[in-house]
Design a protein around this motif. Structure first.
Motif, PDB file in Angstrom:
ATOM      1  N   ARG A 180      -5.014  -2.782   5.479  1.00 48.99           N
ATOM      2  CA  ARG A 180      -4.985  -1.752   4.437  1.00 48.99           C
ATOM      3  C   ARG A 180      -5.943  -0.619   4.779  1.00 48.99           C
ATOM      4  O   ARG A 180      -5.611   0.570   4.640  1.00 48.99           O
ATOM      5  N   ARG A 181      -7.124  -0.980   5.217  1.00 55.37           N
ATOM      6  CA  ARG A 181      -8.140   0.024   5.556  1.00 55.37           C
ATOM      7  C   ARG A 181      -7.703   0.851   6.757  1.00 55.37           C
ATOM      8  O   ARG A 181      -7.874   2.082   6.774  1.00 55.37           O
ATOM      9  N   MET A 182      -7.118   0.190   7.771  1.00 59.36           N
ATOM     10  CA  MET A 182      -6.686   0.906   8.970  1.00 59.36           C
ATOM     11  C   MET A 182      -5.521   1.856   8.667  1.00 59.36           C
ATOM     12  O   MET A 182      -5.438   2.951   9.237  1.00 59.36           O
ATOM     13  N   PHE A 183      -4.642   1.462   7.752  1.00 58.69           N
ATOM     14  CA  PHE A 183      -3.556   2.360   7.341  1.00 58.69           C
ATOM     15  C   PHE A 183      -4.134   3.622   6.715  1.00 58.69           C
ATOM     16  O   PHE A 183      -3.679   4.738   7.005  1.00 58.69           O
ATOM     17  N   LYS A 184      -5.140   3.473   5.872  1.00 57.93           N
ATOM     18  CA  LYS A 184      -5.753   4.634   5.219  1.00 57.93           C
ATOM     19  C   LYS A 184      -6.477   5.513   6.223  1.00 57.93           C
ATOM     20  O   LYS A 184      -6.380   6.747   6.188  1.00 57.93           O
ATOM     21  N   GLU A 185      -7.226   4.882   7.141  1.00 58.42           N
ATOM     22  CA  GLU A 185      -7.964   5.661   8.132  1.00 58.42           C
ATOM     23  C   GLU A 185      -7.029   6.442   9.054  1.00 58.42           C
ATOM     24  O   GLU A 185      -7.384   7.498   9.569  1.00 58.42           O
ATOM     25  N   ALA A 186      -5.823   5.912   9.274  1.00 57.95           N
ATOM     26  CA  ALA A 186      -4.858   6.592  10.141  1.00 57.95           C
ATOM     27  C   ALA A 186      -3.980   7.558   9.353  1.00 57.95           C
ATOM     28  O   ALA A 186      -2.988   8.078   9.888  1.00 57.95           O
ATOM     29  N   ASP A 187      -4.359   7.813   8.076  1.00 56.71           N
ATOM     30  CA  ASP A 187      -3.581   8.685   7.203  1.00 56.71           C
ATOM     31  C   ASP A 187      -2.141   8.176   7.072  1.00 56.71           C
ATOM     32  O   ASP A 187      -1.192   8.951   7.056  1.00 56.71           O
ATOM     33  N   ALA A 188      -2.013   6.857   7.007  1.00 57.56           N
ATOM     34  CA  ALA A 188      -0.702   6.226   6.831  1.00 57.56           C
ATOM     35  C   ALA A 188      -0.805   5.210   5.695  1.00 57.56           C
ATOM     36  O   ALA A 188      -0.306   4.093   5.789  1.00 57.56           O
ATOM     37  N   GLY A 189      -1.465   5.627   4.623  1.00 53.36           N
ATOM     38  CA  GLY A 189      -1.731   4.719   3.515  1.00 53.36           C
ATOM     39  C   GLY A 189      -0.495   4.079   2.931  1.00 53.36           C
ATOM     40  O   GLY A 189      -0.521   2.927   2.475  1.00 53.36           O
ATOM     41  N   ASP A 190       0.630   4.812   2.929  1.00 49.81           N
ATOM     42  CA  ASP A 190       1.866   4.267   2.391  1.00 49.81           C
ATOM     43  C   ASP A 190       2.467   3.204   3.313  1.00 49.81           C
ATOM     44  O   ASP A 190       3.402   2.508   2.923  1.00 49.81           O
ATOM     45  N   GLY A 191       1.921   3.089   4.507  1.00 50.89           N
ATOM     46  CA  GLY A 191       2.468   2.129   5.464  1.00 50.89           C
ATOM     47  C   GLY A 191       2.386   0.701   4.962  1.00 50.89           C
ATOM     48  O   GLY A 191       3.241  -0.126   5.298  1.00 50.89           O
ATOM     49  N   TRP A 192       1.358   0.427   4.159  1.00 50.80           N
ATOM     50  CA  TRP A 192       1.231  -0.939   3.639  1.00 50.80           C
ATOM     51  C   TRP A 192       2.454  -1.346   2.816  1.00 50.80           C
ATOM     52  O   TRP A 192       2.820  -2.524   2.757  1.00 50.80           O
ATOM     53  N   LYS A 193       3.130  -0.372   2.212  1.00 50.63           N
ATOM     54  CA  LYS A 193       4.310  -0.674   1.402  1.00 50.63           C
ATOM     55  C   LYS A 193       5.464  -1.189   2.266  1.00 50.63           C
ATOM     56  O   LYS A 193       6.405  -1.807   1.740  1.00 50.63           O
ATOM     57  N   ASP A 194       5.404  -0.923   3.557  1.00 46.23           N
ATOM     58  CA  ASP A 194       6.453  -1.393   4.461  1.00 46.23           C
ATOM     59  C   ASP A 194       6.160  -2.778   5.031  1.00 46.23           C
ATOM     60  O   ASP A 194       6.981  -3.346   5.744  1.00 46.23           O
ATOM     61  N   VAL A 195       4.981  -3.311   4.739  1.00 43.77           N
ATOM     62  CA  VAL A 195       4.620  -4.655   5.202  1.00 43.77           C
ATOM     63  C   VAL A 195       5.121  -5.670   4.188  1.00 43.77           C
ATOM     64  O   VAL A 195       4.785  -5.594   3.000  1.00 43.77           O
ATOM     65  N   ILE A 196       5.921  -6.630   4.660  1.00 45.52           N
ATOM     66  CA  ILE A 196       6.497  -7.603   3.724  1.00 45.52           C
ATOM     67  C   ILE A 196       5.941  -9.011   3.912  1.00 45.52           C
ATOM     68  O   ILE A 196       6.116  -9.864   3.034  1.00 45.52           O
ATOM     69  N   ALA A 197       5.281  -9.278   5.050  1.00 48.09           N
ATOM     70  CA  ALA A 197       4.833 -10.655   5.288  1.00 48.09           C
ATOM     71  C   ALA A 197       3.663 -10.690   6.258  1.00 48.09           C
ATOM     72  O   ALA A 197       3.454  -9.766   7.054  1.00 48.09           O
ATOM     73  N   VAL A 198       2.920 -11.800   6.171  1.00 48.01           N
ATOM     74  CA  VAL A 198       1.805 -12.065   7.072  1.00 48.01           C
ATOM     75  C   VAL A 198       2.061 -13.412   7.743  1.00 48.01           C
ATOM     76  O   VAL A 198       2.339 -14.405   7.063  1.00 48.01           O
ATOM     77  N   VAL A 199       1.971 -13.434   9.072  1.00 43.21           N
ATOM     78  CA  VAL A 199       2.147 -14.685   9.808  1.00 43.21           C
ATOM     79  C   VAL A 199       0.890 -15.534   9.653  1.00 43.21           C
ATOM     80  O   VAL A 199      -0.222 -15.056   9.866  1.00 43.21           O
ATOM     81  N   VAL A 200       1.087 -16.788   9.270  1.00 41.57           N
ATOM     82  CA  VAL A 200      -0.023 -17.722   9.154  1.00 41.57           C
ATOM     83  C   VAL A 200       0.367 -19.044   9.814  1.00 41.57           C
ATOM     84  O   VAL A 200       1.534 -19.275  10.121  1.00 41.57           O
ATOM     85  N   GLN A 201      -0.621 -19.894  10.024  1.00 42.10           N
ATOM     86  CA  GLN A 201      -0.369 -21.256  10.486  1.00 42.10           C
ATOM     87  C   GLN A 201      -0.531 -22.162   9.262  1.00 42.10           C
ATOM     88  O   GLN A 201      -1.639 -22.464   8.843  1.00 42.10           O
ATOM     89  N   PRO A 202       0.590 -22.610   8.678  1.00 38.15           N
ATOM     90  CA  PRO A 202       0.505 -23.439   7.464  1.00 38.15           C
ATOM     91  C   PRO A 202       0.363 -24.927   7.761  1.00 38.15           C
ATOM     92  O   PRO A 202       0.407 -25.740   6.836  1.00 38.15           O
TER      93      PRO A 202
END
Length: 337
Positions: free
Chosen positions: A104-126
């Motif tokens: 989220r922070r990197m999206f804002k710093e790159a002036d791509a704050g809306d980019g987070w809205k395009d993220v739908i999932a996070v890969v994890v090891q369950p």
């Protein structure tokens, strides 16, 4: 630059689900593991490249689907673990939250704050994985701290890798807990290998030796002549290696199913079993699940149809896990091949 070109071309070609995994080091990176900040900064840069590609695609196809993105780097070794393991570590809630907040922070710093809205999932090891002869089933309790943390971020779900060979109930538990994108692969090719081996065993009973396809033997010869796709993955004595080449859940044999000699053997096997009809009692011995369907008339005795149905048996578990209901037509999760 190569990574940027790669994701540009994928997006330009119309791929709509992109995993931004930038956890692998490049040549001039320092020693040690990359920081979450470095991984996220590079991931956001690739995101921006993808969106440029999407804008270019829209000029040709105004109805092109906007891509969505997966982040996170808890990706197992492709094809399963190479060594026997006793336990698996589940991604910590803190690591998951750090990934989300840093992106989220990197999206804002790159002036791509809306980019987070395009993220739908996070890969994890369950806590799921498989190796040559072992499968770690999903344990909802063991992953509870992680899945509870997900509730703080309703805009995303988890993506789980190496979900092959999980039980239908384990897969459904994963979806219920928010692991809604289930990656699957080797289990499907394993099902194909298992089915053609079963057909080969029946062929040996039915077809004269001089007419047999010898698929099992052909596959073994091709794999030992060209060991590049399995040698680093299988370990042990000569006997153990021979068994792994045939039966390992990692199914490195899949890389040889497209070999011309193997294809020719499969074609001959199918042809033989169309000429020499498989008796129902023998089908029950080697392919009992398919026997039930053939008996009721819902499945053809054709050998290719039998193999296809064997593959579907694995997919039915994912269909069940995804909450697919024949009447309501509802899908809660996604199985990704």
């Amino acid at each position: 630059k190569n990574a940027e070109e790669l994701v540009y071309q994928y997006t330009r070609a119309g791929f709509t689900k992109i995993h931004l995994d930038t956890s692998m080091k490049v040549a001039d990176d320092p020693e040690g593991v990359l920081s979450t900040e470095t991984i996220a900064r590079r991931g956001v840069k690739l995101y921006q490249v993808c969106m440029r590609a999407y804008e270019d695609l829209l000029k040709e196809n105004p109805e092109a689907v906007r891509p969505v993105f997966i982040i996170g780097s808890e990706v197992p070794i492709p094809g399963g673990a190479q060594e026997a393991e006793d336990t698996l570590s589940v991604t910590s809630p803190e690591a998951f939250e750090d990934t989300v907040n840093t992106y989220r922070r990197m999206f804002k710093e790159a002036d791509a704050g809306d980019g987070w809205k395009d993220v739908i999932a996070v890969v994890v090891q369950p806590g799921v994985e498989f190796g040559d002869d072992q499968v770690f089933l999903y344990d909802s309790k063991a992953a509870e701290a992680l899945t509870e943390q997900l509730k703080k971020y309703p805009e995303v779900v988890f993506e789980g890798h190496s979900t092959d060979y999980q039980s239908a109930e384990s897969l459904r538990d994963m979806v219920t807990d928010g692991i809604c994108i289930l990656k699957v692969g080797p289990s499907l090719t394993y099902a194909m290998r298992e089915a053609v081996f079963a057909l080969s065993m029946m062929e040996k009973e039915l077809v004269p030796a001089e007419e047999q396809a010898y698929l099992i033997e052909t596959l073994e010869h091709v794999m030992t002549d060209e060991p590049g796709n399995w040698q680093k993955h299988y370990h042990g004595s000569l006997k153990e290696l021979a068994l792994a080449r045939k039966y390992s859940f990692s199914d490195r044999a899949r890389y040889y199913m497209g070999d011309k000699k193997v294809i020719a053997a499969i074609d001959k096997l199918f042809g033989n079993l169309r000429r020499y009809t498989i008796p129902m009692n023998m089908l029950h011995q080697y392919m009992p699940l398919q026997f039930d369907k053939v008996r009721t008339g819902s499945l053809s005795m054709d050998p290719k149809a039998l193999v296809q149905d064997a593959i579907l048996q694995f997919l039915y578990d994912y269909e069940y896990a995804a909450g697919y209901d024949t009447d309501a037509q509802i899908i809660r999760g996604v199985a990704e091949l």
